[in-house]
Enzyme design. Structure first.
Site, PDB file in Angstrom:
ATOM      1  N   HIS A 130      51.812 111.699 -81.791  1.00  0.00           N
ATOM      2  CA  HIS A 130      52.785 110.895 -81.047  1.00  0.00           C
ATOM      3  C   HIS A 130      52.904 109.501 -81.635  1.00  0.00           C
ATOM      4  O   HIS A 130      52.057 109.060 -82.397  1.00  0.00           O
ATOM      5  CB  HIS A 130      52.437 110.820 -79.552  1.00  0.00           C
ATOM      6  CG  HIS A 130      51.128 110.145 -79.234  1.00  0.00           C
ATOM      7  ND1 HIS A 130      49.933 110.830 -79.153  1.00  0.00           N
ATOM      8  CD2 HIS A 130      50.823 108.848 -78.983  1.00  0.00           C
ATOM      9  CE1 HIS A 130      48.965 109.986 -78.849  1.00  0.00           C
ATOM     10  NE2 HIS A 130      49.467 108.766 -78.755  1.00  0.00           N
ATOM     11  N   GLU A 157      51.335 105.757 -68.908  1.00  0.00           N
ATOM     12  CA  GLU A 157      52.068 106.346 -70.021  1.00  0.00           C
ATOM     13  C   GLU A 157      52.978 107.466 -69.551  1.00  0.00           C
ATOM     14  O   GLU A 157      52.679 108.167 -68.592  1.00  0.00           O
ATOM     15  CB  GLU A 157      51.111 106.858 -71.105  1.00  0.00           C
ATOM     16  CG  GLU A 157      50.254 108.032 -70.676  1.00  0.00           C
ATOM     17  CD  GLU A 157      49.530 108.674 -71.868  1.00  0.00           C
ATOM     18  OE1 GLU A 157      48.600 108.036 -72.380  1.00  0.00           O
ATOM     19  OE2 GLU A 157      49.892 109.790 -72.259  1.00  0.00           O
ATOM     20  N   GLN A 176      55.464 108.513 -76.733  1.00  0.00           N
ATOM     21  CA  GLN A 176      54.617 108.032 -75.635  1.00  0.00           C
ATOM     22  C   GLN A 176      55.036 106.607 -75.290  1.00  0.00           C
ATOM     23  O   GLN A 176      54.832 105.681 -76.083  1.00  0.00           O
ATOM     24  CB  GLN A 176      53.150 108.060 -76.096  1.00  0.00           C
ATOM     25  CG  GLN A 176      52.139 107.615 -75.074  1.00  0.00           C
ATOM     26  CD  GLN A 176      50.752 107.502 -75.703  1.00  0.00           C
ATOM     27  OE1 GLN A 176      50.551 106.752 -76.642  1.00  0.00           O
ATOM     28  NE2 GLN A 176      49.798 108.265 -75.184  1.00  0.00           N
ATOM     29  N   HIS A 227      51.220 102.076 -81.605  1.00  0.00           N
ATOM     30  CA  HIS A 227      50.298 102.828 -82.457  1.00  0.00           C
ATOM     31  C   HIS A 227      50.922 104.143 -82.916  1.00  0.00           C
ATOM     32  O   HIS A 227      51.916 104.603 -82.354  1.00  0.00           O
ATOM     33  CB  HIS A 227      48.962 103.095 -81.755  1.00  0.00           C
ATOM     34  CG  HIS A 227      49.043 103.958 -80.531  1.00  0.00           C
ATOM     35  ND1 HIS A 227      49.333 103.481 -79.274  1.00  0.00           N
ATOM     36  CD2 HIS A 227      48.866 105.297 -80.373  1.00  0.00           C
ATOM     37  CE1 HIS A 227      49.323 104.464 -78.403  1.00  0.00           C
ATOM     38  NE2 HIS A 227      49.050 105.594 -79.040  1.00  0.00           N
ATOM     39  N   GLU A 241      45.575 106.225 -83.999  1.00  0.00           N
ATOM     40  CA  GLU A 241      44.829 107.012 -83.024  1.00  0.00           C
ATOM     41  C   GLU A 241      44.666 108.418 -83.603  1.00  0.00           C
ATOM     42  O   GLU A 241      45.621 108.967 -84.169  1.00  0.00           O
ATOM     43  CB  GLU A 241      45.613 107.071 -81.701  1.00  0.00           C
ATOM     44  CG  GLU A 241      44.952 107.891 -80.607  1.00  0.00           C
ATOM     45  CD  GLU A 241      45.826 107.979 -79.348  1.00  0.00           C
ATOM     46  OE1 GLU A 241      46.926 107.399 -79.319  1.00  0.00           O
ATOM     47  OE2 GLU A 241      45.395 108.660 -78.394  1.00  0.00           O
TER      48      GLU A 241
HETATM   49 CO    CO Z   1      48.382 107.230 -77.895  1.00  0.00          CO
END
Ligand code: CO
Length: 135
Positions: free
Chosen positions: A9, A45, A56, A80, A130
């Site tokens: 994501h 989220e 996201q 991210h 991530e």
């Molecule tokens: Co994330």
């Protein structure tokens, strides 16, 4: 050896979560598939499916949270990038061997029954990374 199988994501920090969800729904025709409030990370989220990946949207639960501080210094935008891996422990080992700075030395539970770990942007060309392992 762990394999990177997908961009899991893109995490996008938003000022107003409800307005952003509505904007994505109206403009891109996507519907939220998951909403989760992660109190200990100070974030709420909302996930949209995009093929085998996700978008996201991240709303801060207050100014003194990681996403709240990100919004204060950068404004809304990409927060991210998450890579899906087959074996997060072995990916973390590999990164440690390469002297990459980790935020999470040990994986922790993420949403969707995943294990996640964050890698420091200073070691990844300015990108907060991530790692996500499903299942
Ligand atoms: Co994330």
């Amino acid at each position: 050896m762990s394999t990177l199988t997908a961009i899991d994501h893109i995490g996008i920090a938003v000022d107003e979560l409800e307005a952003a969800v509505e904007h994505y729904r109206r403009t891109l025709g996507v519907k939220p598939i998951l909403r989760e409030r992660v109190a200990d990370q100070g974030v709420e989220e909302v996930l949209f499916a995009a093929g085998g990946s996700y978008i996201q949207l991240l709303g801060a639960l207050g100014p003194d949270t990681p996403v709240g501080r990100f919004l204060a210094s950068n404004g809304p935008g990409i927060h991210h990038v998450a890579y899906r891996v087959t074996d997060i422990m072995s990916t973390l080992d590999q990164l440690r061997r390469e002297q990459v700075r980790l935020i999470d030395e040990i994986p922790r539970p993420g949403s969707r029954n995943t294990l996640i770990a964050f890698v420091h942007p200073k070691s990844m060309g300015g990108v907060l990374v991530e790692l996500v392992q499903e299942g």
